[in-house]
Design a protein around this motif. Structure first.
Motif, mmCIF file in Angstrom:
data_model
loop_
_atom_site.group_PDB
_atom_site.id
_atom_site.type_symbol
_atom_site.label_atom_id
_atom_site.label_comp_id
_atom_site.label_asym_id
_atom_site.label_seq_id
_atom_site.Cartn_x
_atom_site.Cartn_y
_atom_site.Cartn_z
ATOM 1 N N ALA A 189 0.631 -1.536 -0.310
ATOM 2 C CA ALA A 189 -0.359 -0.219 -0.280
ATOM 3 C C ALA A 189 0.549 1.200 0.248
ATOM 4 N N SER A 190 0.707 2.271 -0.774
ATOM 5 C CA SER A 190 0.852 3.824 -0.438
ATOM 6 C C SER A 190 0.356 3.870 0.617
ATOM 7 N N VAL A 191 1.214 5.646 1.290
ATOM 8 C CA VAL A 191 0.439 6.104 2.408
ATOM 9 C C VAL A 191 1.330 7.461 1.751
ATOM 10 N N ILE A 192 0.847 8.457 1.788
ATOM 11 C CA ILE A 192 0.422 9.956 0.856
ATOM 12 C C ILE A 192 0.454 10.250 2.750
ATOM 13 N N PHE A 193 1.121 11.249 3.009
ATOM 14 C CA PHE A 193 1.015 12.396 4.694
ATOM 15 C C PHE A 193 1.278 13.539 3.736
ATOM 16 N N SER A 194 0.768 14.794 4.904
ATOM 17 C CA SER A 194 1.280 15.968 4.568
ATOM 18 C C SER A 194 0.735 16.645 6.267
ATOM 19 N N GLY A 195 0.678 18.026 6.282
ATOM 20 C CA GLY A 195 0.426 18.474 7.663
ATOM 21 C C GLY A 195 1.758 19.043 8.393
ATOM 22 N N LEU A 196 2.618 18.382 7.950
ATOM 23 C CA LEU A 196 4.056 17.852 8.553
ATOM 24 C C LEU A 196 4.860 20.211 8.312
ATOM 25 N N LEU A 197 5.582 20.353 8.938
ATOM 26 C CA LEU A 197 6.468 21.230 9.192
ATOM 27 C C LEU A 197 7.526 20.265 8.937
ATOM 28 N N PRO A 198 8.970 20.734 7.834
ATOM 29 C CA PRO A 198 9.933 19.988 7.735
ATOM 30 C C PRO A 198 10.656 19.647 8.927
ATOM 31 N N HIS A 199 11.286 19.940 9.593
ATOM 32 C CA HIS A 199 11.639 19.001 11.339
ATOM 33 C C HIS A 199 10.883 18.448 11.832
ATOM 34 N N LEU A 236 10.199 5.206 2.935
ATOM 35 C CA LEU A 236 9.892 6.227 2.205
ATOM 36 C C LEU A 236 10.343 5.908 0.756
ATOM 37 N N ARG A 237 9.652 6.819 0.348
ATOM 38 C CA ARG A 237 9.979 6.454 -1.374
ATOM 39 C C ARG A 237 10.178 8.029 -1.705
ATOM 40 N N ARG A 238 8.934 9.224 -1.060
ATOM 41 C CA ARG A 238 9.972 10.707 -1.649
ATOM 42 C C ARG A 238 9.222 11.523 -0.708
ATOM 43 N N HIS A 239 9.436 12.705 -0.731
ATOM 44 C CA HIS A 239 9.982 13.300 0.259
ATOM 45 C C HIS A 239 9.762 14.947 -0.190
ATOM 46 N N LEU A 240 9.071 15.547 -0.637
ATOM 47 C CA LEU A 240 8.724 17.134 -0.797
ATOM 48 C C LEU A 240 8.269 18.061 0.053
ATOM 49 N N ILE A 241 8.188 19.549 -0.173
ATOM 50 C CA ILE A 241 8.853 20.891 0.608
ATOM 51 C C ILE A 241 8.220 21.275 -0.194
ATOM 52 N N VAL A 242 6.711 21.967 0.385
ATOM 53 C CA VAL A 242 5.885 22.556 -0.802
ATOM 54 C C VAL A 242 5.189 23.702 0.220
ATOM 55 N N GLU A 243 6.519 24.634 0.182
ATOM 56 C CA GLU A 243 5.640 26.372 0.747
ATOM 57 C C GLU A 243 6.072 26.243 1.930
ATOM 58 N N GLY A 244 7.316 25.108 2.479
ATOM 59 C CA GLY A 244 7.049 25.386 3.643
ATOM 60 C C GLY A 244 6.566 24.631 4.674
ATOM 61 N N TRP A 245 6.101 23.242 3.908
ATOM 62 C CA TRP A 245 5.648 21.954 4.608
ATOM 63 C C TRP A 245 5.786 20.396 4.201
ATOM 64 N N SER A 246 6.154 19.947 4.746
ATOM 65 C CA SER A 246 6.959 18.317 4.057
ATOM 66 C C SER A 246 5.318 17.604 4.041
ATOM 67 N N SER A 247 5.481 17.123 2.502
ATOM 68 C CA SER A 247 4.754 15.917 2.098
ATOM 69 C C SER A 247 5.464 14.526 2.157
ATOM 70 N N LEU A 248 5.296 13.118 2.109
ATOM 71 C CA LEU A 248 5.620 11.553 2.821
ATOM 72 C C LEU A 248 4.728 10.953 1.676
ATOM 73 N N LEU A 249 5.852 10.106 1.033
ATOM 74 C CA LEU A 249 4.679 9.204 0.077
ATOM 75 C C LEU A 249 5.758 8.289 0.923
ATOM 76 N N MET A 250 4.691 6.880 1.257
ATOM 77 C CA MET A 250 5.408 5.797 1.610
ATOM 78 C C MET A 250 4.596 4.449 1.235
ATOM 79 N N GLN A 251 5.326 4.028 1.772
ATOM 80 C CA GLN A 251 5.313 2.182 0.491
ATOM 81 C C GLN A 251 5.078 0.852 1.914
ATOM 82 N N ARG A 252 4.253 0.197 1.659
ATOM 83 C CA ARG A 252 4.712 -1.104 2.607
ATOM 84 C C ARG A 252 4.861 -1.988 2.716
ATOM 85 N N ALA A 253 6.244 -2.806 3.032
ATOM 86 C CA ALA A 253 6.174 -3.801 2.376
ATOM 87 C C ALA A 253 5.789 -4.727 2.535
ATOM 88 N N MET A 254 6.411 -5.960 0.738
ATOM 89 C CA MET A 254 5.610 -6.393 0.837
ATOM 90 C C MET A 254 4.898 -8.068 1.777
#
Length: 298
Positions: free
Chosen positions: A254-264, A280-298
């Motif tokens: 499964a893929s999980v997208i998280f946000s609402g996070l400050l970078p720290h 962790l698959r990807r970590h974006l910072i947009v307008e000072g906020w972190s968004s994460l893409l994580m994936q569950r292992a098989m």
């Protein structure tokens, strides 16, 4: 569009040094007022300090407010409380004056007044400002939409959850892109109502099931899961606290997208879910906020 004119309210505001102190003050204030007497909110600044505000329908006893804050945070903080009046205002109209279409990869979030400005190669999501968070004009929402686009380029999830849906932007985006049913939940009944209305506005009323629920407590989570994709634009602490029940409701890979996070705050969330088998698959910072893409292992 319906006008939403709020009446004048009395307001008290102050700053406080850290999250623990802010929580202590907010808890004491919430316990000190009857339901409906005051609305208490706390927001973290990028520098790690917190702004605390109280809104009252009637002018408060300023000495009593200072005394309560002094009990929880000390006299110096209490002496720096600012009291003022927030004048009546049509917040919906005012907010729309500055809203322009917001592109986020294959998606574009817009208001009714900008329908004609949606390019034919974009998937439009029409959202009006309302009494719920998320018009698409926030870095957390844009980050989630960008990561959602990345997920959809490589896979087509079947069971999708938007946890903490707000105005329903993410649920609507997933439903329109996939043409599949999406479960959307929020702890706020106003948000649930707004999300349902917005889903209908976007032709996805039959695809988005919006429910009022805290965490994963509602039976719909077990019925509709395990989920192949979860979108969770909430806050760092709730995300960490929900790591175990979240993992229990995820399908393999499964893929999980998280946000609402400050970078720290991102590393703490990453660590909580890495301990439950997510990568962790990807970590974006947009307008000072972190968004994460994580994936569950098989």
């Amino acid at each position: 569009m319906t006008s939403t004119v709020t009446p004048s309210t009395s307001r008290a505001t102050f700053a406080i040094g850290d999250e623990r102190a802010a929580r202590r003050v907010v808890d004491l204030l919430n316990e000190s007022f009857e339901e409906g007497q005051a609305a208490v909110a706390a927001f973290e600044r990028p520098d790690g300090t917190w702004d605390v505000s109280l809104h009252f329908s009637e002018a408060p006893d300023q000495a009593s407010i200072r005394g309560l804050v002094a009990l929880a945070a000390g006299g110096d903080i209490a002496q720096h409380i600012t009291f003022d009046i927030v004048e009546a205002k049509d917040w919906v109209k005012a907010s729309l004056e500055d809203l322009v279409p917001v592109p986020a990869g294959r998606f574009i979030v817009h208001g009714r007044h900008d329908r004609a400005r949606v390019p034919p190669n974009k998937l439009g999501i029409e959202i009006e400002a309302a009494l719920a968070f998320g018009t698409g004009h926030h870095g957390t929402t844009r980050g989630c939409l960008l990561l959602l686009g990345q997920v959809l380029r490589s896979r087509q999830p079947i069971r999708v959850l938007d946890l903490g849906t707000g105005t329903g932007v993410l649920a609507i985006a997933a439903a329109k892109a996939l043409r599949r049913r999406v479960l959307a939940s929020d702890i706020d009944p106003v948000s649930v109502h707004v999300a349902r209305d917005n889903a209908g506005l976007n032709g996805a009323g039959n695809l988005v099931e919006a429910i009022c629920a805290t965490g994963f407590s509602a039976p719909q989570f077990a019925i509709r899961g395990p989920f192949d994709l979860v979108l969770a634009n909430i806050l760092a602490n709730p995300l960490r606290q929900m790591a175990t029940p979240m993992a229990a409701h995820l399908a393999p890979s499964a893929s999980v997208i998280f946000s609402g996070l400050l970078p720290h705050q991102a590393q703490g969330v990453i660590a909580a879910y890495r301990a439950r088998g997510l990568i962790l698959r990807r970590h974006l910072i947009v307008e000072g906020w972190s968004s994460l893409l994580m994936q569950r292992a098989m």
